[in-house]
Write an enzyme that holds these catalytic residues in place. Structure first.
Site, short mmCIF file in Angstrom:
data_model
loop_
_atom_site.label_atom_id
_atom_site.label_comp_id
_atom_site.label_asym_id
_atom_site.label_seq_id
_atom_site.Cartn_x
_atom_site.Cartn_y
_atom_site.Cartn_z
CG ASP A 1 4.88 0.43 7.19
OD1 ASP A 1 5.76 -0.57 8.00
OD2 ASP A 1 5.33 0.57 5.53
CB VAL B 1 -0.38 7.34 -1.97
CG1 VAL B 1 -0.74 8.61 -2.28
CG2 VAL B 1 -1.90 6.69 -1.51
CB VAL C 1 -0.94 0.02 1.32
CG1 VAL C 1 -1.48 0.70 1.06
CG2 VAL C 1 -2.16 -0.92 1.40
CE1 TYR D 1 -3.68 -1.17 5.89
CE2 TYR D 1 -2.09 -0.28 6.98
CZ TYR D 1 -2.34 -0.86 5.86
OH TYR D 1 -1.67 -0.32 4.95
N GLY E 1 -2.99 12.80 1.44
CA GLY E 1 -3.42 13.11 1.89
C GLY E 1 -4.97 13.76 0.83
N GLY F 1 -7.16 11.17 0.18
CA GLY F 1 -7.81 9.58 0.49
C GLY F 1 -7.69 8.74 -0.67
CG LEU F 2 -4.93 9.12 -3.95
CD1 LEU F 2 -3.91 9.90 -4.86
CD2 LEU F 2 -6.24 8.80 -5.18
N GLY F 3 -4.85 6.18 -0.83
CA GLY F 3 -4.71 5.06 0.54
C GLY F 3 -5.86 4.48 0.82
#
Length: 147
Positions: free
Chosen positions: A110, A74, A72, A115, A80, A82-84
């Site tokens: 990380d 970006v 995961v 999550y 910042g 919202g892609l993740g």
């Protein structure tokens, strides 16, 4: 997620995969390893902006008993937005549809507190994550502090 971005199913090419991991601050992977490993992805998603891959996430495993969310990442210039979260939402949707009862889904986090919103819990003290890394010379290393 901003309208300038779109999520595309699949993984980036090996060169982009390696570059994006490093740009996002994840540990380096060899191009050889990426070439071998990426075709074995169970499910992958990438974030693109005007055709450029700026984020990625994938699920690996045996497709029945164990699954792991990995890679995961970006690009910092696109964080910042919202892609993740959007990519992990896609992975979790895949797992909700495909993982059979009693399958085990794991990840190494990380980012503190990221999550949990999808139901992930710390394993300690019941179990503890461990690893063994192959160094650049193809030998097992002592692990060190690199993640």
């Amino acid at each position: 997620m901003d309208d300038d971005y779109e999520l595309v199913r699949g993984t980036p090419d090996p060169e982009t995969f390696c570059a994006l991991r490093e740009a996002a601050g994840l540990s380096a992977r060899s191009l050889e390893g990426a070439r071998r490993g990426l075709p074995n992805t169970l499910f992958g998603v990438r974030a693109e902006r005007r055709g450029e891959v700026v984020g990625m996430a994938r699920v690996v495993g045996d497709g029945g008993t164990v699954y792991e969310i990995v890679d995961v990442a970006v690009d910092p210039a696109h964080q910042g937005r919202g892609l993740g979260s959007a990519m992990v939402e896609e992975l979790v949707g895949y797992l909700d549809r495909e993982a059979p009862p009693r399958a085990y889904v794991s990840l190494l986090a990380d980012v503190e507190g990221f999550y949990e919103r999808w139901g992930f819990e710390r394993t300690a003290p019941g179990s503890r994550g461990m690893f063994r890394r192959v160094d650049a010379d193809g030998r097992f290393s002592d692990g060190g502090s690199e993640s």
